[in-house]
Design a protein around this motif. Structure first.
Motif, short mmCIF file in Angstrom:
data_model
loop_
_atom_site.label_atom_id
_atom_site.label_comp_id
_atom_site.label_asym_id
_atom_site.label_seq_id
_atom_site.Cartn_x
_atom_site.Cartn_y
_atom_site.Cartn_z
N THR A 202 0.78 -1.14 -0.07
CA THR A 202 0.05 0.02 0.00
C THR A 202 0.81 1.10 0.00
OG1 THR A 202 -0.25 0.25 2.41
CG2 THR A 202 -1.79 -1.21 1.33
N SER A 203 2.07 1.14 0.36
CA SER A 203 3.00 2.45 0.56
C SER A 203 2.45 3.49 1.75
CB SER A 203 3.04 3.07 -0.68
OG SER A 203 3.72 2.18 -1.63
N GLN A 204 1.55 2.98 2.59
CA GLN A 204 0.93 3.87 3.53
C GLN A 204 1.91 3.81 4.48
OE1 GLN A 204 -3.04 2.57 4.56
NE2 GLN A 204 -3.73 2.59 2.65
N PRO A 205 2.25 5.12 5.15
CA PRO A 205 3.17 5.41 6.16
C PRO A 205 2.77 4.78 7.22
CG PRO A 205 3.01 7.29 4.97
CD PRO A 205 1.85 6.53 4.54
N ARG A 206 1.50 4.78 7.69
CA ARG A 206 0.87 4.15 8.90
C ARG A 206 1.60 2.55 9.34
NH1 ARG A 206 -4.28 1.19 8.62
NH2 ARG A 206 -4.95 0.88 6.61
N TYR A 207 1.91 1.82 8.03
CA TYR A 207 2.44 0.43 8.61
C TYR A 207 3.89 0.63 8.84
CZ TYR A 207 -1.90 -1.19 6.46
OH TYR A 207 -3.28 -1.88 6.39
N LEU B 206 13.55 2.06 1.00
CA LEU B 206 13.07 2.69 2.49
C LEU B 206 14.04 3.32 3.30
CD1 LEU B 206 10.60 -0.24 3.58
CD2 LEU B 206 9.93 2.00 2.77
N LEU B 207 15.02 2.92 3.07
CA LEU B 207 16.24 3.77 4.10
C LEU B 207 16.24 5.06 3.74
CD1 LEU B 207 19.01 1.14 3.77
CD2 LEU B 207 17.33 1.36 5.53
N TRP B 208 15.72 5.60 2.69
CA TRP B 208 15.79 7.13 2.42
C TRP B 208 14.38 7.98 2.72
CZ3 TRP B 208 18.84 3.66 -0.15
CH2 TRP B 208 19.99 4.03 -0.07
N ASN B 209 13.37 6.85 3.12
CA ASN B 209 11.89 7.13 3.48
C ASN B 209 11.96 7.97 4.84
OD1 ASN B 209 9.30 7.24 4.34
ND2 ASN B 209 8.93 5.69 2.74
N ARG B 210 11.64 9.24 5.04
CA ARG B 210 11.69 10.04 6.36
C ARG B 210 10.48 9.26 7.10
NH1 ARG B 210 7.08 13.56 6.47
NH2 ARG B 210 6.10 13.48 4.65
N HIS B 211 9.49 8.42 6.78
CA HIS B 211 8.82 7.68 7.77
C HIS B 211 9.43 6.78 8.32
CE1 HIS B 211 5.36 10.26 6.58
NE2 HIS B 211 5.52 10.19 5.31
N ALA C 55 11.57 4.50 13.34
CA ALA C 55 12.81 3.99 13.99
C ALA C 55 12.91 4.88 15.18
CB ALA C 55 14.12 4.33 13.22
N ALA C 56 12.60 6.20 15.10
CA ALA C 56 12.75 7.17 16.38
C ALA C 56 11.38 7.11 17.39
CB ALA C 56 12.43 8.53 15.68
N LEU C 57 10.34 6.42 16.90
CA LEU C 57 9.18 5.81 17.71
C LEU C 57 9.65 4.60 18.42
CD1 LEU C 57 6.35 6.04 18.65
CD2 LEU C 57 5.75 4.55 16.38
N ALA C 58 10.29 3.71 17.95
CA ALA C 58 10.87 2.48 18.47
C ALA C 58 11.84 2.85 19.61
CB ALA C 58 11.47 1.39 17.47
#
Length: 513
Positions: free
Chosen positions: A142-147, A184-189, A194-197
């Motif tokens: 889906t490319s949805q950031p929430r995931y 994904l390593l260049w994806n700000r989400h 990672a910051a959330l974790a």
């Protein structure tokens, strides 16, 4: 309710309810469960054995009365949620009712049947790893950031559950680097995830730093006493045995993730498994450390098998038989997977299984019960006899009593079964009990109740009176023969020794402080 969710919910409900139905109340809790329950009396951001998430579950359990059913609620819940995610993942990658059923049944008859019975951090770890891979697949679709944020949240919570999550995180990084999902390593989400974790884990990380990183000492002890005896061959043998009933599902699932063109967008999940196994092999991890990596393989394997059967002439006929196939090996080993039968019955049927090593303990000898079953009997006897010994003391002075146990199982069981009695808490120099050992009182202890004392004869000169007042007699208990000694009016020397040993043992854990 959407029909697509009905079957996963039914399978999850079956998993949850069966946990209560397939357990004999002839058994008590496992020795480790008593330790984890004691966490609930001492809420903190960390413990010597594991991070604090288990303690929160213990606190809720004790607040609800602490009964057997509430203790088991947590592993049953985490197991049922894992089944639900496995089944839903099947649907999201194109599987029908057969694939959903096969994956769900496969999970329920593999090693998770036993794992999801014990109140330990392992059940949540399996759920967390499965949820993390589920989120990775859903983001690929889906490319949805929430995931991605769901992925970060699950890793953060998992770090609050067990430190082996670090191995999964390393495997996840390898899965991204070695597949097109490296973008994904260049994806700000992803970095937000990672910051959330890290934010979720931060309180426990700070606790580790404040206490001298006891995790390092725990790993040293684990390596020197257990992991040093683990070989790569042993580790991989356990991988086959733990999920043997469904090896024909998860192996095709792994191969399909790596080679099957329709699953190419999810190849990172296959790499996560390979990288995780490599890390655990190099680190000489225990076999069950890997159990969190298999549920998603069951999902993909079930879908691949369903598609192969669709093109086979007799596929429709074969499906019912294949749904039953995972349960066939379980029938013979059922008494050793679920606590269905009493210890007396287990002793009667035991000779049939002796050649398989199922009754062999760490001492290399066969016993009437498997070792983990023997760790689930005799505890209430110990707790009741400790209470009786305490009640026999003069009412005016009995409160001035120190109860000291040889290990955390003894202390935890005494505290658990006496939780509604006016008994001083039992203590130990073992594990996290080091944090809870009482400070030395200004007025010396009048009585010492010593549980599991190995050399009582040496203690006689240090008391006005010293005698045995109880012993575990349950013939099936691993702790059979554990004694309770009562010492009256201990001298200064023996109390000095107890507190000196306590300081030395705690310092060993906090040596990096």
């Amino acid at each position: 309710m959407k029909p697509s969710r009905l079957l996963p919910l039914l399978l999850a409900s079956l998993k949850f309810v069966s946990g209560y139905l397939l357990a004999s109340r002839a058994y008590e809790l496992h020795r480790d469960e008593y330790l984890y329950l004691n966490y609930g009396r001492h809420l903190a951001w960390g413990y010597l054995e594991v991070p604090p998430l288990t303690a929160l579950q213990s606190w809720v359990t004790l607040a609800l009365g602490g009964g057997w059913g509430w203790v088991k609620f947590w592993p049953f819940l985490w197991g049922s949620l894992t089944v639900y995610l496995v089944a839903r993942l099947v649907q999201y990658v194109g599987g029908g009712w057969f694939a959903v059923s096969l994956a769900g049944i496969g999970y329920m008859v593999a090693a998770y049947a036993r794992l999801n019975f014990l109140f330990q951090p392992n059940s949540f770890e399996v759920l967390a790893f499965t949820a993390a891979s589920y989120a990775l697949v859903r983001h690929a679709q889906t490319s949805q950031p929430r995931y991605l944020y769901a992925l970060g949240a699950m890793l953060g919570l998992s770090m609050l559950n067990k430190y082996t999550t670090l191995f999964y995180a390393g495997a996840l990084l390898a899965g991204l680097l070695l597949t097109p999902q490296r973008q994904l390593l260049w994806n700000r989400h992803l970095w937000g995830a990672a910051a959330l974790a890290l934010l979720l884990w931060l309180p426990n990380l700070l606790w580790q730093l404040v206490h001298g990183i006891p995790f390092l000492h725990h790993m040293e002890l684990l390596h020197d006493t257990q992991l040093v005896n683990m070989s790569a061959a042993d580790f991989w043998k356990e991988q086959l045995l733990m999920c043997f009933p469904v090896v024909w599902i998860w192996v095709p699932g792994l191969l399909a993730l790596l080679l099957y063109r329709p699953f190419r967008p999810y190849r990172a999940v296959g790499i996560i498994y390979l990288a995780g196994m490599l890390i655990l092999t190099v680190m000489r991890g225990k076999g069950y450390y890997a159990l969190g990596y298999y549920p998603v393989l069951l999902s993909f394997g079930s879908v691949w098998l369903e598609r192969q059967l669709a093109s086979w002439r007799f596929g429709a006929v074969a499906r019912p038989a294949l749904l039953m196939l995972p349960a066939v090996p379980l029938i013979w080993f059922l008494p050793f997977v679920f606590t269905l039968y009493s210890p007396t019955h287990m002793q009667r049927i035991g000779p049939r299984y002796e050649s398989l090593g199922l009754l062999r303990w760490e001492d290399g000898k066969n016993h009437p019960l498997p070792q983990d079953y023997a760790d689930m009997v005799g505890w209430q006897e110990l707790a009741d006899k400790t209470w009786q010994a305490y009640q026999a003391l003069p009412a005016a002075t009995r409160a001035n009593t120190l109860i000291k146990c040889d290990n955390y199982g003894q202390a935890g069981a005494i505290n658990y079964y006496n939780r509604n009695r006016a008994l001083p808490v039992a203590n130990s120099h073992n594990g996290s009990y080091l944090f809870w050992f009482p400070p030395r009182p200004t007025q010396s202890f009048r009585y010492l109740l010593l549980v599991g004392e190995g050399e009582p004869a040496k203690l006689v000169p240090h008391f006005r009176e010293f005698r045995k007042v109880g012993e575990i007699t349950n013939p099936y208990a691993r702790e059979k023969g554990t004694t309770i000694h009562l010492g009256t009016d201990p001298d200064t020397a023996i109390l000095n020794l107890a507190y000196r040993e306590h300081r030395a043992e705690l310092a060993a854990w906090e040596k990096h402080k």
